[in-house]
Structure formats: structure tokens, C-alpha cells
Design a protein around this motif. Structure first.
Motif, PDB file in Angstrom:
ATOM      1  N   ILE A  35     -16.374 -12.218 -10.944  1.00 16.75           N
ATOM      2  CA  ILE A  35     -16.704 -11.383 -12.004  1.00 16.75           C
ATOM      3  C   ILE A  35     -16.062  -9.845 -12.044  1.00 16.75           C
ATOM      4  N   MET A  36     -16.424  -9.418 -11.145  1.00 14.73           N
ATOM      5  CA  MET A  36     -15.959  -8.030 -11.055  1.00 14.73           C
ATOM      6  C   MET A  36     -14.392  -7.727 -10.609  1.00 14.73           C
ATOM      7  N   LYS A  37     -14.017  -8.724  -9.822  1.00 14.31           N
ATOM      8  CA  LYS A  37     -12.510  -8.846  -9.521  1.00 14.31           C
ATOM      9  C   LYS A  37     -11.881  -9.023 -11.061  1.00 14.31           C
ATOM     10  N   GLU A  38     -12.224  -9.857 -11.811  1.00 13.89           N
ATOM     11  CA  GLU A  38     -11.658 -10.418 -13.173  1.00 13.89           C
ATOM     12  C   GLU A  38     -11.757  -9.128 -14.150  1.00 13.89           C
ATOM     13  N   ASP A  39     -12.821  -8.444 -14.122  1.00 13.86           N
ATOM     14  CA  ASP A  39     -13.090  -7.323 -15.202  1.00 13.86           C
ATOM     15  C   ASP A  39     -13.931  -6.115 -14.403  1.00 13.86           C
ATOM     16  N   GLN A  40     -13.324  -5.231 -14.072  1.00  7.36           N
ATOM     17  CA  GLN A  40     -14.342  -4.007 -13.362  1.00  7.36           C
ATOM     18  C   GLN A  40     -15.219  -3.586 -14.226  1.00  7.36           C
ATOM     19  N   ASN A  41     -15.091  -3.619 -15.185  1.00  9.20           N
ATOM     20  CA  ASN A  41     -16.096  -3.138 -16.587  1.00  9.20           C
ATOM     21  C   ASN A  41     -17.367  -3.944 -17.049  1.00  9.20           C
ATOM     22  N   SER A  42     -17.523  -5.336 -16.201  1.00  7.96           N
ATOM     23  CA  SER A  42     -18.317  -5.991 -16.419  1.00  7.96           C
ATOM     24  C   SER A  42     -19.773  -5.473 -16.254  1.00  7.96           C
ATOM     25  N   ASP A  43     -20.505  -5.899 -17.014  1.00  9.36           N
ATOM     26  CA  ASP A  43     -21.986  -5.209 -16.959  1.00  9.36           C
ATOM     27  C   ASP A  43     -22.863  -6.552 -16.492  1.00  9.36           C
ATOM     28  N   ILE A  44     -23.174  -6.341 -15.043  1.00 10.23           N
ATOM     29  CA  ILE A  44     -23.940  -7.593 -14.445  1.00 10.23           C
ATOM     30  C   ILE A  44     -24.702  -7.047 -13.460  1.00 10.23           C
ATOM     31  N   PHE A  45     -25.602  -7.726 -12.913  1.00  5.91           N
ATOM     32  CA  PHE A  45     -26.630  -7.211 -11.818  1.00  5.91           C
ATOM     33  C   PHE A  45     -26.969  -8.604 -11.222  1.00  5.91           C
ATOM     34  N   ILE A  46     -27.626  -8.380 -10.084  1.00  4.83           N
ATOM     35  CA  ILE A  46     -28.659  -9.643  -9.442  1.00  4.83           C
ATOM     36  C   ILE A  46     -29.871  -9.029  -8.923  1.00  4.83           C
ATOM     37  N   LEU A  47     -30.761 -10.091  -9.721  1.00  2.00           N
ATOM     38  CA  LEU A  47     -32.260  -9.587  -9.299  1.00  2.00           C
ATOM     39  C   LEU A  47     -32.747 -10.881  -8.867  1.00  2.00           C
ATOM     40  N   GLU A  48     -33.505 -11.023  -7.769  1.00  2.00           N
ATOM     41  CA  GLU A  48     -34.207 -12.314  -7.119  1.00  2.00           C
ATOM     42  C   GLU A  48     -33.048 -13.440  -7.049  1.00  2.00           C
ATOM     43  N   SER A  49     -32.032 -12.979  -6.528  1.00  2.00           N
ATOM     44  CA  SER A  49     -30.961 -13.904  -6.244  1.00  2.00           C
ATOM     45  C   SER A  49     -30.422 -14.599  -7.441  1.00  2.00           C
ATOM     46  N   ASN A  82     -18.308  -2.957  -1.666  1.00  2.00           N
ATOM     47  CA  ASN A  82     -19.306  -3.611  -0.950  1.00  2.00           C
ATOM     48  C   ASN A  82     -19.619  -4.835  -1.564  1.00  2.00           C
ATOM     49  N   THR A  83     -20.316  -5.552  -1.041  1.00  2.00           N
ATOM     50  CA  THR A  83     -20.837  -6.836  -1.581  1.00  2.00           C
ATOM     51  C   THR A  83     -22.059  -6.831  -2.253  1.00  2.00           C
ATOM     52  N   PHE A  84     -21.959  -7.526  -3.507  1.00  2.00           N
ATOM     53  CA  PHE A  84     -23.322  -7.659  -4.452  1.00  2.00           C
ATOM     54  C   PHE A  84     -24.456  -7.897  -3.494  1.00  2.00           C
ATOM     55  N   GLN A  85     -25.477  -7.241  -3.914  1.00  2.00           N
ATOM     56  CA  GLN A  85     -26.752  -7.637  -3.117  1.00  2.00           C
ATOM     57  C   GLN A  85     -27.778  -7.697  -4.326  1.00  2.00           C
ATOM     58  N   SER A  86     -29.038  -8.208  -3.823  1.00  2.00           N
ATOM     59  CA  SER A  86     -30.057  -8.173  -4.991  1.00  2.00           C
ATOM     60  C   SER A  86     -30.657  -6.937  -5.326  1.00  2.00           C
ATOM     61  N   GLY A  87     -30.750  -6.938  -6.522  1.00  2.00           N
ATOM     62  CA  GLY A  87     -30.996  -5.359  -6.922  1.00  2.00           C
ATOM     63  C   GLY A  87     -30.189  -4.390  -7.347  1.00  2.00           C
ATOM     64  N   MET A  88     -28.659  -4.924  -7.036  1.00  2.00           N
ATOM     65  CA  MET A  88     -27.775  -4.041  -7.392  1.00  2.00           C
ATOM     66  C   MET A  88     -27.013  -4.303  -8.920  1.00  2.00           C
ATOM     67  N   ALA A  89     -26.706  -3.412  -9.390  1.00  2.00           N
ATOM     68  CA  ALA A  89     -26.028  -3.429 -10.759  1.00  2.00           C
ATOM     69  C   ALA A  89     -24.562  -2.969 -11.003  1.00  2.00           C
ATOM     70  N   SER A  90     -23.857  -3.209 -11.662  1.00  2.00           N
ATOM     71  CA  SER A  90     -22.405  -2.490 -11.953  1.00  2.00           C
ATOM     72  C   SER A  90     -22.333  -1.415 -12.860  1.00  2.00           C
ATOM     73  N   ILE A  91     -23.356  -1.559 -13.750  1.00  2.00           N
ATOM     74  CA  ILE A  91     -23.407  -0.374 -15.003  1.00  2.00           C
ATOM     75  C   ILE A  91     -24.709   0.430 -14.771  1.00  2.00           C
TER      76      ILE A  91
END
Length: 125
Positions: A35-49, A82-91
Motif C-alpha cells: 500500500i505504501m509503495k503504491e501511495d506514500q500518502n496512505s493513512d494506514i496502521f497495524i495494531l494487533e497484527s 523500515n518494515t511496518f510493525q504492529s503499533g506503527m502508523a504512516s500518518i
């Protein structure tokens, strides 16, 4: 005595290779990276996998009409290298509180200094 030491190192080596000292990424992390490669402005995050993606910004009254429970918080910010990890957000900034909908667990909400946002889980596959 030398034989015992030899066996100790052989077993230790075998266990390390079995348990894996690798840095494989999960499917969720790979989806986030894509998702981040396709759109660097994407608002995403990972929580609890689970990967969540922004749906829309909502107002305080809309959030009050939804029964939620505390779900967690953002613990780190995504950086391109970096690699996206749990608890990490793009925005969202570190410390942002996340709340989960009781009626629709696939929906979570962020509260970033009075700005409320609806996110929906991204299914794997």
C-alpha cells in the motif's frame, strides 16, 4: 568432556536454525508495504497484527453515537526504509489513541488531538 561440548554446540546450532533467526515479514506487513509503495500518502496502521486503512474523517457527535472500547495506541511512525510493525502508523503520530467499535469490530477510530477518523480493517489476501 570434549564430546559433550561438541554436542552442545551442535544442538545449539540446530535449534537456532530451526527457530529461525530470519526477518520474514507477515502477510499483513507485506500488504502495508505494498500500500505504501503504491501511495506514500496512505493513512494506514497495524495494531494487533491487523492492518487498518482510513475511510473518512468524522466529527465528535458521530463518534459519540458509536459504542467503542479502548483498543490501543500508536507506538511508532513508519519510515520508508523500515518494515511496518504492529503499533506503527504512516500518518498518525505516536501516542494517538485507538478505539474499536463494539458493534462492528472491523471499524476502529482514532482521536488525534480532537480530529476523529474512521479506519476499517483490510482483509488479507
Amino acid at each position: 568432556m570434549l564430546i559433550r561440548i561438541f554436542y552442545f554446540f551442535m544442538i545449539s546450532s540446530a535449534l537456532l536454525s530451526i527457530t529461525g533467526c530470519t526477518s520474514e515479514t507477515s502477510a499483513t506487513q507485506e500488504m502495508a508495504q505494498t500500500i505504501m509503495k503504491e501511495d506514500q500518502n496512505s493513512d494506514i496502521f497495524i495494531l494487533e497484527s491487523i492492518l487498518y486503512k482510513k475511510v473518512e474523517t468524522i466529527n465528535k457527535e458521530q463518534l459519540r453515537s458509536i459504542q467503542t472500547a479502548p483498543y490501543g495506541s500508536i507506538t511508532s511512525s513508519y519510515e520508508k526504509k523500515n518494515t511496518f510493525q504492529s503499533g506503527m502508523a504512516s500518518i498518525l503520530p505516536t501516542g494517538t489513541q485507538i478505539y474499536r467499535s463494539i458493534a462492528q469490530p472491523e471499524h476502529v477510530y482514532s482521536n488525534d488531538r480532537g480530529t476523529y477518523t474512521l479506519y476499517k480493517s483490510v482483509p488479507e489476501g
